[in-house]
Scaffold this motif. Structure first.
Motif, PDB file in Angstrom:
ATOM      1  N   ARG A  16       0.827  -1.205   0.000  1.00  0.00           N
ATOM      2  CA  ARG A  16       0.000   0.000   0.000  1.00  0.00           C
ATOM      3  C   ARG A  16       0.865   1.259   0.000  1.00  0.00           C
ATOM      4  O   ARG A  16       0.523   2.272  -0.644  1.00  0.00           O
ATOM      5  N   LEU A  17       1.985   1.215   0.725  1.00  0.00           N
ATOM      6  CA  LEU A  17       2.876   2.382   0.745  1.00  0.00           C
ATOM      7  C   LEU A  17       3.493   2.610  -0.625  1.00  0.00           C
ATOM      8  O   LEU A  17       3.563   3.746  -1.112  1.00  0.00           O
ATOM      9  N   TRP A  18       3.982   1.549  -1.281  1.00  0.00           N
ATOM     10  CA  TRP A  18       4.568   1.718  -2.615  1.00  0.00           C
ATOM     11  C   TRP A  18       3.504   2.107  -3.635  1.00  0.00           C
ATOM     12  O   TRP A  18       3.802   2.776  -4.616  1.00  0.00           O
ATOM     13  N   LEU A  19       2.253   1.728  -3.371  1.00  0.00           N
ATOM     14  CA  LEU A  19       1.172   2.124  -4.263  1.00  0.00           C
ATOM     15  C   LEU A  19       0.966   3.635  -4.213  1.00  0.00           C
ATOM     16  O   LEU A  19       0.744   4.280  -5.248  1.00  0.00           O
ATOM     17  N   ARG A  20       1.049   4.197  -3.007  1.00  0.00           N
ATOM     18  CA  ARG A  20       0.834   5.645  -2.838  1.00  0.00           C
ATOM     19  C   ARG A  20       2.105   6.459  -3.022  1.00  0.00           C
ATOM     20  O   ARG A  20       2.046   7.627  -3.413  1.00  0.00           O
ATOM     21  N   HIS A  21       3.248   5.855  -2.714  1.00  0.00           N
ATOM     22  CA  HIS A  21       4.522   6.596  -2.764  1.00  0.00           C
ATOM     23  C   HIS A  21       5.545   5.769  -3.531  1.00  0.00           C
ATOM     24  O   HIS A  21       6.429   5.132  -2.938  1.00  0.00           O
TER      25      HIS A  21
END
Length: 332
Positions: A16-21
């Protein structure tokens, strides 16, 4: 549920973090998630393996999150195929079980053909009981009021009975009165009652009888000085007689309820009246019969008769045991 596909909470949080950032590196994700860098590297490698993360062509060293359906669809398909293979193995295992059952029925003494089969072995009677309950489809009626029932038999039958109850089989049992004062019996009743078994109490009729689905019965006899023996009854007419015997005992038996705290509740008509309750309190204080008689305003003979009656109802062999059992039942 995604753990089934090899995705734990840490890996999902990283995704989820790599999806947003997409510009975050392993160290940044580790700090955000609160995990060690090595843990995040393993999560990254797992996401890359699943094609949920791809190396960025525009920004070398960065990762791009991919639509999850693209990466997970093949995992779902693999799990589905594994379930199909497992189902096929279960089907083959069930067929093998059916073969074993047929071999057992063909090779046991008497077979399945005789309408009435005599059994003179306690081990065979136990095996037959386990088989009958294990194959029950609709109803099991059990008359187990003989004193001294082997604890091992209860321990062996209990899991079979629980599985039958979980399958939706209706079960009713008539048990000996002593079950309410026996620790093992209390535990047995508490367990099966919590799964739906109905139980009642009755005196000892010197016979055990179990019928299954109204068509097969096991009748066990015990005579003093002789070995136990039993009959397997497969005739519908004879099985109906065993069922009628059960219903007759059931109708005259006393309902047994399980209280909220798990203890067995004594039948209402078995509870002491006010005079008997006062006598129990006096006896628990060590008051002699003569003093108790004066306190109650009755004769010493009446006190002794009341004590004997209470000991019988409590199934106690001594006054001390009677006091203990009475306290356990909440009579004091």
């Amino acid at each position: 549920m995604l753990e089934l596909l090899g995705l734990d909470d840490v890996t999902l949080s990283a995704y989820r973090l790599w999806l947003r950032h997409p510009d975050m590196d392993v160290n940044g994700v580790a700090i955000a998630v609160g995990q060690a860098n090595d843990t995040i590297r393993r999560s990254r490698d797992r996401l890359v393996e699943l094609s949920l993360l791809l190396p960025s062509t525009e920004h070398p060293g960065h990762l791009v999150a991919v639509h999850p359906e693209a990466g997970l669809e093949h995992l779902l398909q693999a799990q589905h195929e594994a379930l199909i293979r497992r189902h096929e193995r279960l089907v083959r295992a069930r067929a093998q079980v059916s073969t074993f059952v047929s071999e057992y029925l063909d090779n046991r003494p008497g077979g399945d053909g005789a309408e009435v089969e005599h059994i003179d072995s306690a081990d065979q009677a136990r095996a037959e009981l386990l088989t009958l309950v294990g194959r029950a489809e609709k109803e099991v009626l059990a008359l187990h009021t003989r004193r001294g029932r082997p604890p091992a038999l209860t321990a062996e039958v209990l899991p079979v009975e629980l599985r039958a109850l979980q399958r939706g089989v209706a079960m009713r049992s008539v048990l000996p009165r002593t079950v309410s004062t026996d620790e093992t019996g209390v535990g047995y009743v508490r367990t099966v009652a919590s799964h739906g078994l109905e139980a009642r109490l009755a005196d000892d009729p010197r016979i055990d009888a179990t019928t299954v689905d109204g068509r097969v019965g096991l009748v066990q006899f015990v005579q003093h000085g002789t070995d136990p023996h039993a009959l397997i009854v497969r005739s519908p007419a004879l099985a109906n007689l065993v069922t009628m015997l059960f219903e007759q005992v059931w109708d005259s038996a006393e309902p047994l309820a399980v209280e909220a705290d798990g203890d067995l509740e004594s039948p209402a008509d078995d509870r002491p009246n006010d005079t008997e309750r006062l006598l129990l309190r006096l006896l628990s204080l060590g008051v002699k019969d003569e003093a108790a008689a004066r306190h109650l305003g009755v004769s010493v003979r009446t006190v002794r008769r009341m004590v004997a009656d209470l000991m019988t109802r409590l199934d106690a062999r001594s006054r001390f045991q009677a006091g203990t059992v009475a306290a356990r039942r909440g009579w004091l």
